[in-house]
Design a protein around this motif. Structure first.
Motif, short mmCIF file in Angstrom:
data_model
loop_
_atom_site.label_atom_id
_atom_site.label_comp_id
_atom_site.label_asym_id
_atom_site.label_seq_id
_atom_site.Cartn_x
_atom_site.Cartn_y
_atom_site.Cartn_z
N ASN A 20 0.82 -1.21 0.00
CA ASN A 20 0.00 0.00 0.00
C ASN A 20 0.85 1.26 0.00
N GLN A 21 2.15 1.12 0.25
CA GLN A 21 2.97 2.30 0.45
C GLN A 21 3.41 2.85 -0.89
N GLY A 487 -9.28 2.56 -10.07
CA GLY A 487 -8.16 2.84 -9.19
C GLY A 487 -7.12 1.74 -9.15
N GLY A 488 -6.58 1.49 -7.92
CA GLY A 488 -5.51 0.53 -7.73
C GLY A 488 -4.16 1.21 -7.75
N GLU A 493 2.86 3.95 -7.03
CA GLU A 493 1.93 5.07 -7.07
C GLU A 493 0.49 4.56 -7.05
N SER A 494 -0.40 5.42 -6.61
CA SER A 494 -1.82 5.11 -6.58
C SER A 494 -2.50 5.75 -7.79
N PHE A 495 -3.58 5.12 -8.28
CA PHE A 495 -4.23 5.58 -9.49
C PHE A 495 -5.65 6.08 -9.20
N PHE A 519 -5.97 3.55 -3.90
CA PHE A 519 -5.35 2.23 -3.89
C PHE A 519 -5.95 1.45 -2.72
N ALA A 520 -6.23 0.17 -2.91
CA ALA A 520 -6.88 -0.65 -1.87
C ALA A 520 -8.24 -0.08 -1.49
N LEU A 521 -8.97 0.41 -2.49
CA LEU A 521 -10.33 0.89 -2.27
C LEU A 521 -11.32 -0.26 -2.36
#
Length: 671
Positions: A20-21, A487-488, A493-495, A519-521
């Motif tokens: 997640n980082q 997302g993801g 990086e997060s999208f 991310f991780a939604l």
């Protein structure tokens, strides 16, 4: 020990999970950094540095160390992680070692100092043990494997990803030094001394063991290595997984031949033998130190060779080595054959178990009435598709799974179906035209852009058009016969991207992005709209929620949750959305929040019995089930085996459902 440079990556403080980082996208060679900052799940191995003056201490004390700044990734070393030792003086790599405890600061606060009066310059340490004794490699031999790690001509990053580690292990394994006929010596479990105890032992010359037997004495005068097994605040079994060669005859021959070659070299260094049997003189001392870690006190009889021997012995030696190589090749072929037969046998056993369950159910009314201990093929007992859910991929504490299972909570029975084409976790699933689509995710070290669709009628998987880029921990939903991927991220990086699969066009089409990176939604479809809830934006975990209306083709911010959360589950039951558990930036939570679109606000629901994130959740016949997950940032023993069930008006109830076992990072869906 290697010299470190200033760390230039921008890492987030979030402790869970490593994937997640998000980090600043400055991970290139031009950006001067001595760290790659691989997350714990991305770290496949670590190279430690030494010099000729310090290598003996590293091997004798079975302790590797690096300068303090390197603790940023040394702390991610877990028990059993592959390790390697690079000698800067000779430019040679030694291995294969493995971590005997997690990486930490100052295991020996006085290591690699002349008299123990000063603190060590290499406090980022890990206790090690020998996994496989191999001949050392010169830098030119292994350099192509880790080429991407070089940030100048002489220096490289020590962190290895899984692909680099596998290739390095494969290369070293090709020059393995065969074990002897005797089993390796095992020592009892030891404990690491504290700082004060290290100082006391140092002042005594490490010659006296502590009377209670907790600490290991120092290396004996002959420099032999004890097989140190360290507690490191967690117990583990001593290492004993060494195979002996069939009848041990080939091992004995090999050791005799090797000794012959070494003796011959002492008299005439110009003589060398194929297959690298003769070791460079400058590395002979270190190679023998490694041998002592796996050779027992009972050594086979060695045949010595005098300098006056007939030179034809070299030709005979070559022939023997060729025979030995052929023997190893044959053994490898046999092992591959046996592994294949084992897989076939396991499949046959599962089929027999399924058939037995069917037969028992016809004669045992308890099974038909929902016996909790039953296991087997429930689909033959009840063909109603509303009686079971599908559980897809994930991780069971041992391996990343490609499995597809159908699960009936009423019978607590699991049926193994045709697996996916690849192991897949952190993926998203959605229904489309009676099929189950699985897209994105990864295998613990590699993210995917691939998409697969499962046909329940014929139990087959079909490849579908790939996403526009690799991503994991994304979400998915289906609206108006269109599949959306939301997302993801890719570990860096997060999208905020949203892609739509249009089967008429045959590809994924970029569509309106979300208002936030997530991310991780978690996401669901409800009444023709898509709800995207929570997640991680690269800096912090989110409370925010947004809704997509296809008619307006836009995202709209709606009421936020009361708690920020990511890696949570989201379901719809009785016209309301349920956000379950997840990670709030500090810890996993058991809290539940409920959103009623008719009211437009979130309310606090009854919490679950356990904290959990990355769990699988689904609604089946008026009941909501949450399955497995993790209770903290680590896998292993932190994987949850329990299943909880929620019914409106009755709240959460713990169950004794056991058929699924340990599972996390999986997805669940009901057709």
């Amino acid at each position: 020990m290697g010299a470190g440079r200033t760390q230039n990556f921008i890492l987030k403080d979030n402790k869970f999970p490593e994937q997640n980082q998000a980090v600043s996208p400055k991970s290139n060679k031009a950006f001067n950094s001595s760290f790659r900052n691989l997350g714990k799940s991305q770290l496949g191995g670590v190279i430690f540095g030494c010099k000729t003056a310090t290598i003996d201490e590293c091997l004798n004390n079975q302790l590797f160390g690096l300068p303090g700044p390197h603790i940023s990734y040394v702390k991610n070393i877990d028990l059993g992680l592959p390790l390697f030792l690079f000698n800067y003086s000779t430019r040679r790599l030694h291995g294969i070692f493995e971590a005997a405890c997690p990486g930490k600061l100052n295991i020996n606060p006085y290591g690699w100092t002349s008299d123990g009066s000063e603190r060590t310059s290499y406090p980022a340490q890990v206790q090690i043990r020998l996994r496989l004794h191999c001949q050392s490699l010169h830098e030119e031999q292994f350099k192509p494997i880790i080429w991407d790690n070089y940030y100048n001509l002489k220096h490289f990053w020590f962190e290895l990803d899984h692909a680099q580690t596998d290739r390095l292990i494969s290369l070293l394994s090709s020059v393995v030094i065969a074990p002897t006929t005797s089993a390796p010596k095992l020592t009892k479990e030891r404990k690491i001394p504290s700082t004060s105890q290290w100082r006391e032992l140092k002042s005594e010359g490490f010659d006296t063991a502590v009377s209670n037997g907790d600490f290991a004495p120092s290396s004996s005068s002959n420099g032999s290595l004890d097989a140190l097994d360290v507690d490191c605040n967690q117990s583990y079994e001593t290492y004993s997984d060494r195979r002996t060669i069939e009848e041990s005859e080939k091992d004995l021959i090999y050791m005799k031949l090797k000794e012959m070659a070494l003796n011959r070299e002492r008299f005439d260094p110009s003589l060398t033998v194929d297959n690298n049997v003769v070791i460079d003189g400058e590395n002979l001392k270190q190679e023998r130190l490694l041998e002592k870690q796996i050779i027992s006190e009972e050594k086979p009889e060695i045949i010595s060779v005098k300098s006056t021997d007939d030179p034809s012995g070299i030709a005979q030696l070559k022939k023997r080595m060729e025979e030995f190589d052929a023997f190893k090749t044959e053994q490898s072929r046999k092992m591959e054959y046996l592994q294949q037969k084992l897989l076939e046998a396991e499949t046959e056993i599962q089929l027999l178990k399924d058939r037995c369950m069917v037969l028992e159910s016809r004669s045992n009314p308890d099974v038909a009435n929902g016996d909790k201990t039953a296991s087997g093929n429930f689909t033959e007992l009840n063909s109603d598709i509303n009686e079971f859910m599908y559980l897809i991929g994930g991780y069971d504490g041992t391996q990343w799974l490609s499995a597809l299972d159908s699960y009936s909570p009423s019978l607590d029975t699991v049926k193994s179906l045709k697996p996916m084409n690849s192991a897949r976790s952190y993926a998203s699933v959605a229904r489309l035209n009676g099929e189950i689509y699985v897209f994105g995710g990864g295998n613990g070290s590699l993210w995917y852009d691939t998409v697969e669709a499962y046909h329940p009628d014929n139990n087959t998987w079909t490849s579908r058009p790939s996403l526009n880029r690799v991503k994991g921990s994304l979400a998915g939903a289906t609206v108006n016969n269109k599949l959306f991927a939301l997302g993801g991220g890719n570990g860096h990086e997060s999208f905020s991207d949203v892609e739509m699969l249009d089967l008429d066009v045959g590809r994924w089409i970029p569509t309106q992005s979300m208002l936030h990176k997530r991310f991780a939604l978690a996401a669901v479809e409800h009444n023709g709209a898509i709800y995207a809830v929570g997640g991680f934006d690269g800096k912090s975990y989110l409370k925010s929620v947004e809704r997509f209306d296809p008619r307006e083709h836009s995202w709209t911010r709606i009421a936020s949750m009361n708690t920020q959360r990511g890696c949570h589950s989201l379901t719809v039951m009785n016209e309301k959305l349920y956000a379950l558990g997840g990670y709030d930036g500090k810890e996993m939570v058991s809290s539940v929040e409920i959103f009623d679109p008719r009211i437009g606000s979130w309310m606090t629901g009854e919490p679950m019995s356990e904290q959990r994130g990355y769990a699988a959740a689904a609604v089946l016949k008026g009941s909501m089930y949450i399955i497995g997950g993790v209770v903290s940032g680590e896998c292993g023993d932190n994987i949850i085996e329990t299943i909880e069930c929620y019914k409106e008006g009755q709240g959460w109830q713990s169950t004794n459902l056991k058929a699924i076992g340990r599972r996390c990072f999986a997805s669940a869906i009901v057709l």
